[in-house]
Design an enzyme around this catalytic site. Structure first.
Site, PDB file in Angstrom:
ATOM      1  N   ASN A  68      49.271  41.220  37.050  1.00  0.00           N
ATOM      2  CA  ASN A  68      50.170  40.806  35.966  1.00  0.00           C
ATOM      3  C   ASN A  68      50.407  41.926  34.972  1.00  0.00           C
ATOM      4  OD1 ASN A  68      50.131  38.142  36.921  1.00  0.00           O
ATOM      5  ND2 ASN A  68      48.438  37.553  35.588  1.00  0.00           N
TER       6      ASN A  68
ATOM      7  N   GLY B 194      45.957  40.688  35.044  1.00  0.00           N
ATOM      8  CA  GLY B 194      45.906  39.823  36.233  1.00  0.00           C
ATOM      9  C   GLY B 194      44.465  39.729  36.690  1.00  0.00           C
TER      10      GLY B 194
ATOM     11  N   ASN C  33      42.231  42.943  37.609  1.00  0.00           N
ATOM     12  CA  ASN C  33      41.087  43.236  36.722  1.00  0.00           C
ATOM     13  C   ASN C  33      39.788  43.275  37.537  1.00  0.00           C
ATOM     14  OD1 ASN C  33      42.972  42.964  34.686  1.00  0.00           O
ATOM     15  ND2 ASN C  33      42.231  40.983  33.971  1.00  0.00           N
TER      16      ASN C  33
ATOM     17  N   ASN D  78      32.984  29.546  35.066  1.00  0.00           N
ATOM     18  CA  ASN D  78      32.424  29.462  33.714  1.00  0.00           C
ATOM     19  C   ASN D  78      32.023  28.000  33.468  1.00  0.00           C
ATOM     20  OD1 ASN D  78      34.728  28.061  32.904  1.00  0.00           O
ATOM     21  ND2 ASN D  78      35.697  29.841  31.953  1.00  0.00           N
TER      22      ASN D  78
ATOM     23  N   ASP E 122      36.344  38.576  34.467  1.00  0.00           N
ATOM     24  CA  ASP E 122      36.754  39.390  35.621  1.00  0.00           C
ATOM     25  C   ASP E 122      35.774  40.539  35.830  1.00  0.00           C
ATOM     26  OD1 ASP E 122      39.009  37.780  35.910  1.00  0.00           O
ATOM     27  OD2 ASP E 122      40.184  39.030  34.545  1.00  0.00           O
TER      28      ASP E 122
HETATM   29  O1  RIB Z   1      41.256  37.028  33.077  1.00  0.00           O
HETATM   30  C1  RIB Z   1      42.160  37.712  32.258  1.00  0.00           C
HETATM   31  C2  RIB Z   1      43.509  37.767  32.923  1.00  0.00           C
HETATM   32  O2  RIB Z   1      44.020  36.459  33.031  1.00  0.00           O
HETATM   33  C3  RIB Z   1      44.550  38.535  32.144  1.00  0.00           C
HETATM   34  O3  RIB Z   1      44.560  39.904  32.446  1.00  0.00           O
HETATM   35  C4  RIB Z   1      45.833  37.817  32.489  1.00  0.00           C
HETATM   36  O4  RIB Z   1      46.710  38.565  33.279  1.00  0.00           O
HETATM   37  C5  RIB Z   1      45.405  36.534  33.190  1.00  0.00           C
HETATM   38  O5  RIB Z   1      45.634  36.603  34.522  1.00  0.00           O
END
Ligand code: RIB
Length: 304
Positions: free
Chosen positions: A14, A42, A46, A185, A253
């Site tokens: 993203n 995204g 990430n 989570n 992430d």
């Molecule tokens: O987990 C964080 C991510 O969630 C962000 O970078 C955003 O793009 C969403 O996908």
């Protein structure tokens, strides 16, 4: 230090539109924010970057549009040396976008994702060499059919499969019973436990019920309180180092990318949780999902 091993991440890419605000707005409320940035993000991208910074050789599988946002969204992965040869560039749909508000005081966030090209994330799957990898890492920002196909391909190549059930949907019910490890989570785990009708009066008991019923591992992240895992053999817990959170976007992430690489390098579950908790805490200390993901050296220096 972990060994270099090949990891495949299938997931979302993203462009994050990030505004800092004095507080998260209530419905109908208009606020004046302090800063605005357009950053690569995204959950898939990430986690791929986190795995790369943890020391792995990473292949990212996903899709962007042919718009300018696609280039920005891939820029950090490209610089870090993530293999991008399995990214589809789709003409008919724009690159996925996430609108993110970050609370100036707490670092907490609210996120809305418009998936766009991520709907096509499965298109490159047929060209991916699963047999050369050790781990597959998935999240739920791409269509469920893509995750199911990736899990099937990874299973037939004997990979360890790790699923992050974020963002949560009922599709987690099927996927979590196939993946070797599920990461959730607290909120996501509670939703999964409800869907599966897991018995127990505490999260620990319900997580053990998950492990016993599925024969798989569940990891529950607890933010500043660390994380725990439930397996057929019992519970493992790790605490997180105390930090002052500036921005929690991407911390989950970072946890997933680091945890998957520790698992692939045959670290104990205890070590994997500890390293991932330390990396995730460090990721909260500065702004941006990807810019804040620490290198392995930084994590080691911090005791992880
Ligand atoms: O987990 C964080 C991510 O969630 C962000 O970078 C955003 O793009 C969403 O996908």
């Amino acid at each position: 230090m972990v060994m270099i091993m090949k990891t495949i991440v299938v997931g979302s890419i993203n462009l994050d539109l990030v505004a800092r605000v004095p507080k998260l707005p209530a419905p109908g409320e208009t606020l004046t924010g302090s800063t605005f940035e357009m950053l690569a993000g995204g959950k898939g991208a990430n986690q791929a970057l986190a795995a790369r910074r943890a020391g792995a050789d990473v292949t990212m599988v996903g899709a962007v549009g042919t718009d300018a946002n696609g280039d920005v969204a891939l820029s950090n992965l490209r610089t870090a040396g993530v293999d991008l040869s399995n990214i589809a560039a789709v003409r008919e749909t724009p690159t996925g976008v996430a609108m993110i508000l970050v609370d100036d005081r707490s670092g907490e966030n609210e996120i809305v994702v418009i998936p766009g090209a991520n709907a096509h994330a499965g298109e490159p799957l047929r060209g991916v060499e699963f047999e050369h990898a050790r781990v597959l890492l998935l999240q739920m920002e791409v269509p469920t059919a893509v995750n199911k196909r990736a899990l099937a391909l990874a299973k037939s190549a004997d990979l360890t499969t790790v699923l992050n059930v974020a963002p949560f949907s009922n599709a987690a019910l099927d996927l979590a019973q196939v993946a070797d490890v599920t990461i959730a989570n607290e909120t996501e785990f509670d939703a999964l436990a409800k869907l599966m009708d897991l018995e127990g009066s505490t999260r620990h008991e319900r997580a053990m019920a998950f492990a016993v019923r599925t024969g798989k591992t569940i990891v529950v992240t607890l933010g500043p309180d660390g994380a725990f895992a439930a397996t057929m053999e019992g519970l493992v817990e790790a605490s997180a180092p105390a930090i002052t959170a500036v921005d929690t976007v991407g911390a989950g992430d970072t946890f997933c990318g680091y945890f998957a690489i520790q698992l692939a390098s045959k670290s104990s579950l205890q070590t994997a949780l500890e390293v991932a908790c330390t990396a995730a805490a460090l990721a909260c200390k500065s702004m941006g999902a990807q810019a804040a993901i620490p290198n392995r050296d930084d994590v080691e220096r911090f005791g992880g």
